[in-house]
Motif scaffolding. Structure first.
Motif, PDB file in Angstrom:
ATOM      1  N   ARG A   1       0.832  -1.207   0.000  1.00  0.00           N
ATOM      2  CA  ARG A   1       0.000   0.000   0.000  1.00  0.00           C
ATOM      3  C   ARG A   1       0.872   1.265   0.000  1.00  0.00           C
ATOM      4  NH1 ARG A   1      -5.599  -0.798   2.458  1.00  0.00           N
ATOM      5  NH2 ARG A   1      -5.283   1.201   3.505  1.00  0.00           N
ATOM      6  N   ARG A   2       1.946   1.243   0.793  1.00  0.00           N
ATOM      7  CA  ARG A   2       2.843   2.415   0.803  1.00  0.00           C
ATOM      8  C   ARG A   2       3.565   2.564  -0.535  1.00  0.00           C
ATOM      9  NH1 ARG A   2       4.675   6.408   0.320  1.00  0.00           N
ATOM     10  NH2 ARG A   2       5.675   7.866   1.761  1.00  0.00           N
ATOM     11  N   HIS A   3       3.865   1.450  -1.176  1.00  0.00           N
ATOM     12  CA  HIS A   3       4.448   1.450  -2.525  1.00  0.00           C
ATOM     13  C   HIS A   3       3.510   2.155  -3.506  1.00  0.00           C
ATOM     14  CE1 HIS A   3       6.713  -0.155  -5.923  1.00  0.00           C
ATOM     15  NE2 HIS A   3       5.703  -0.921  -6.314  1.00  0.00           N
ATOM     16  N   LEU A   4       2.230   1.820  -3.455  1.00  0.00           N
ATOM     17  CA  LEU A   4       1.255   2.480  -4.323  1.00  0.00           C
ATOM     18  C   LEU A   4       1.139   3.965  -4.010  1.00  0.00           C
ATOM     19  CD1 LEU A   4      -1.703  -0.082  -4.438  1.00  0.00           C
ATOM     20  CD2 LEU A   4      -0.028   0.392  -6.235  1.00  0.00           C
ATOM     21  N   LEU A   5       1.096   4.294  -2.725  1.00  0.00           N
ATOM     22  CA  LEU A   5       0.985   5.701  -2.340  1.00  0.00           C
ATOM     23  C   LEU A   5       2.162   6.504  -2.884  1.00  0.00           C
ATOM     24  CD1 LEU A   5      -0.246   8.053  -0.735  1.00  0.00           C
ATOM     25  CD2 LEU A   5       1.015   7.204   1.278  1.00  0.00           C
ATOM     26  N   GLY A   6       3.364   5.953  -2.779  1.00  0.00           N
ATOM     27  CA  GLY A   6       4.528   6.662  -3.279  1.00  0.00           C
ATOM     28  C   GLY A   6       4.485   6.871  -4.779  1.00  0.00           C
ATOM     29  N   GLY A   7       3.994   5.861  -5.513  1.00  0.00           N
ATOM     30  CA  GLY A   7       3.858   6.017  -6.957  1.00  0.00           C
ATOM     31  C   GLY A   7       2.862   7.096  -7.321  1.00  0.00           C
ATOM     32  N   ILE A   8       1.758   7.156  -6.587  1.00  0.00           N
ATOM     33  CA  ILE A   8       0.746   8.177  -6.842  1.00  0.00           C
ATOM     34  C   ILE A   8       1.288   9.563  -6.504  1.00  0.00           C
ATOM     35  CG2 ILE A   8      -1.492   9.062  -6.056  1.00  0.00           C
ATOM     36  CD1 ILE A   8      -2.340   6.086  -5.718  1.00  0.00           C
ATOM     37  N   ARG A   9       1.939   9.694  -5.352  1.00  0.00           N
ATOM     38  CA  ARG A   9       2.474  11.003  -4.948  1.00  0.00           C
ATOM     39  C   ARG A   9       3.472  11.522  -5.972  1.00  0.00           C
ATOM     40  NH1 ARG A   9       5.440  11.833  -0.363  1.00  0.00           N
ATOM     41  NH2 ARG A   9       4.547  13.918  -0.139  1.00  0.00           N
ATOM     42  N   TRP A  10       4.347  10.612  -6.480  1.00  0.00           N
ATOM     43  CA  TRP A  10       5.325  11.071  -7.472  1.00  0.00           C
ATOM     44  C   TRP A  10       4.646  11.441  -8.784  1.00  0.00           C
ATOM     45  CZ3 TRP A  10       6.778   9.050 -12.255  1.00  0.00           C
ATOM     46  CH2 TRP A  10       7.830   9.731 -12.866  1.00  0.00           C
ATOM     47  N   ALA A  11       3.714  10.606  -9.256  1.00  0.00           N
ATOM     48  CA  ALA A  11       3.031  10.900 -10.517  1.00  0.00           C
ATOM     49  C   ALA A  11       2.263  12.211 -10.439  1.00  0.00           C
ATOM     50  CB  ALA A  11       2.089   9.754 -10.888  1.00  0.00           C
ATOM     51  N   ALA A  12       1.742  12.520  -9.256  1.00  0.00           N
ATOM     52  CA  ALA A  12       0.969  13.750  -9.057  1.00  0.00           C
ATOM     53  C   ALA A  12       1.851  14.945  -8.704  1.00  0.00           C
ATOM     54  CB  ALA A  12      -0.065  13.539  -7.956  1.00  0.00           C
ATOM     55  N   GLU A  13       3.175  14.775  -8.737  1.00  0.00           N
ATOM     56  CA  GLU A  13       4.152  15.830  -8.459  1.00  0.00           C
ATOM     57  C   GLU A  13       4.074  16.363  -7.041  1.00  0.00           C
ATOM     58  OE1 GLU A  13       4.860  18.931 -11.297  1.00  0.00           O
ATOM     59  OE2 GLU A  13       4.401  17.631 -12.993  1.00  0.00           O
ATOM     60  N   LEU A  14       3.728  15.502  -6.095  1.00  0.00           N
ATOM     61  CA  LEU A  14       3.784  15.880  -4.695  1.00  0.00           C
ATOM     62  C   LEU A  14       5.151  15.577  -4.100  1.00  0.00           C
ATOM     63  CD1 LEU A  14       1.355  17.183  -3.279  1.00  0.00           C
ATOM     64  CD2 LEU A  14       0.660  15.806  -5.224  1.00  0.00           C
TER      65      LEU A  14
END
Length: 584
Positions: free
Chosen positions: A250-263
């Protein structure tokens, strides 16, 4: 999209742009504690929106519902809203513009028509974010653009089984919470192509730990890349229902989303050919000089005490690209030293080498990204690329001859040329500073790639008409100083470096065309190096120096060789006042 503004605000809240407080953390409820050192609090993300798309036109994964639930829960805990759909009609320009990232959650087959494909291409070109999960690689085989976006497409898989995942990048937000290896049970995809040359591999599979893999010793399983104006992240995990209750996944997915969203920022350029100097292999070849030390826990070096230096004594380096990951706990101080001789005195590195600084709040020439005491980073570029305390950053320090270029999370933020004859970047050791009590800076994944025998820049006088030397007026390094002819006197104002990047450098700055102009008579001046076309000079076979941007030549005004003759730009004519002899 406003995500960049939100990230800059978060940096300010963390003290990097002037404030002191560290506000509420990104949720770590899904982060396993056994694999990672404690993570400092970082600023909460600004609110944003994510579209989760799970349409299938082929095999349908039973875990899709669990995946949607997990993403909704991650969003609720981390300030993003999830809109889940299987309706491809959501792919219109106006609708997509409202989302910072689009997750393809185990989509299969042809899920978008040509109009919808065009809308998604436009979304990415405008800076959109893509997150592909598992069977997102089993999607749209006939759409070449999508194959490039995903990075690689599905070929086959063996049965579900446990395997060891080798974590190659422990700085990216999708993998920073993991140790050097990750034990998981999933359905492990083989891919039709290897994405390593076009994407940055975050994790790969050790095929010796499971049965049925067909890609061999290099089997990427998660990666990221900049693509067609946007950001693309893919993970091969996520087949099983249990994946979505696994805190590490789940943290792996969160990190991918945060990076893709430029956070968050990361270096997602393709990377090959590097040799590890520190990582899971330990600290062989390293030595502490001076007081204090570094603690090695979970393949992570953390500074304590000092002022000291942990330096790599096994080898000196000349032309190289050095990459390493670093993290500050707060407003801490450290740095990376390069180009210093072997010594057990840490001050030898200070006095004979150059320090690439890590310090959140010092003056411009002594803050993060600076060549300490010599040259500030491009602060706007630095701030846009920098992750706040508590998150990992990646430096690339590229040394070629006397030129040092610095990249932060894949963005160039500094370009420095040594002009001090008492120092040299062309040969020396590298080291990490432990600055003192209370300065808590950690390092991971130190690796180097030697750049071969490419000759370094040439140095010396440039001579022209009448045998006179190209000279910086009054030896001044101020921006805008006129460049002229003068009787040769071997002064620093007449010492030029012919750079491998087509620049001519003196006194730490570049020969420049004022205002980037192209008119005959435009002033030739000294100016801070900025990698623009106004600072490029290409020697021609006829002895002239041509500026490709303007198509004109370096010229001594009035066909004169008198002391003080100004140099300017002029149409090329191969006269004696346009002939130049560069250092050999």
């Amino acid at each position: 999209m406003s995500r960049r503004i939100g990230r800059i605000a978060a940096l300010a809240a963390c003290g990097l742009l002037g404030a002191a407080a560290l506000p509420a953390a990104v949720s770590t409820a899904a982060v396993p504690t056994s694999n990672a050192p404690a993570r400092a609090a970082v600023a909460a993300d600004p609110a944003y929106d994510v579209l989760v798309f799970s349409k299938t036109a082929g095999f349908r994964h039973s875990s899709i519902d669990e995946g949607v639930t997990a993403l909704r829960e991650l969003g609720a805990a981390n300030n993003f809203t999830v809109t889940a759909t299987e309706d491809a009609a959501a792919f219109t320009p106006s609708n997509l513009a409202g989302y910072e990232a689009v997750v393809f959650l185990s989509t299969t087959g042809d899920v978008l028509n040509p109009t919808q494909q065009t809308a998604f291409e436009g979304y990415m070109a405008a800076g959109g974010g893509y997150v592909g999960v598992h069977a997102a690689a089993d999607t749209e085989y006939d759409w070449a653009w999508y194959g490039g976006l995903a990075g690689a497409l599905f070929k086959s898989h063996p049965q579900i089984q446990p395997a060891t995942v080798t974590v190659e990048d422990r700085a990216h937000d999708a993998t920073a919470h993991l140790g050097p290896s990750w034990q998981r049970t999933d359905e492990w995809y083989d891919y039709r192509t290897n994405p390593r040359t076009t994407a940055h591999v975050l994790a790969s599979l050790d095929e010796s730990t499971y049965s049925g893999g067909t890609m061999g010793a290099d089997h990427p399983i998660a990666w990221c890349k900049d693509y067609q104006g946007g950001r693309a992240f893919y993970t091969g995990g996520g087949h099983t229902e249990d994946s979505y209750t696994d805190p590490a996944f789940r943290r792996h997915l969160l990190g991918g989303i945060r990076w893709a969203a430029e956070l968050t920022e990361a270096d997602c350029r393709p990377e090959t050919g590097y040799t590890p100097l520190f990582g899971s292999s330990g600290t062989t070849g390293w030595k502490q000089a001076g007081p204090g030390s570094f603690v090695n826990t979970n393949a992570t070096l953390t500074s304590q005490g000092g002022l000291g230096l942990f330096w790599y004594q096994a080898k000196e380096y000349t032309s190289y690209s050095l990459k390493l990951d670093w993290r500050q706990a707060g407003d801490d101080n450290s740095g990376i030293f390069v180009g210093f001789p072997a010594s057990d005195d840490p001050w030898s590195a200070v006095n004979n080498g150059y320090e690439i600084q890590i310090d959140a709040t010092d003056t411009p020439d002594r803050t993060t990204g600076s060549v300490y005491g010599y040259k500030s980073a491009d602060l706007a570029a630095r701030d846009a690329a920098l992750n706040p305390p508590g998150e990992w950053n990646t430096y690339e320090i590229r040394v070629e001859g006397e030129r040092l270029q610095l990249f932060l999370n894949g963005r160039k933020i500094n370009d420095f040329t040594n002009a001090d004859p008492a120092r040299s970047l062309q040969q020396g050791h590298i080291g990490l500073q432990n600055h003192g009590d209370g300065d808590d800076v950690a390092f991971r994944n130190i690796r180097i790639k030697e750049l071969g025998t490419t000759p370094g820049p040439r140095e010396g006088a440039i001579t022209g008409i009448g045998g006179k030397c190209v000279d910086v007026s009054n030896g001044s390094s101020a921006d805008g100083t006129q460049i002229q002819l003068w009787t040769c006197n071997q002064s620093a104002a007449q010492k030029w470096t012919v750079g491998t990047d087509s620049t001519l450098r003196s006194l730490g700055k570049c020969m420049d065309i004022s205002g980037g102009g192209s008119a005959d008579g435009t002033k030739i001046q000294l100016y801070g190096c900025n990698d623009t076309g106004a600072q490029k000079w290409v020697p021609q076979a006829d002895g002239t120096l041509k500026n490709p941007q303007s198509g004109k030549c370096l010229d001594a005004a009035g066909v004169s060789s008198a002391d003080g003759t100004k140099l300017h730009l002029w149409s090329c004519h191969t006269g004696a006042n346009q002939k130049w002899v560069l250092p050999g």
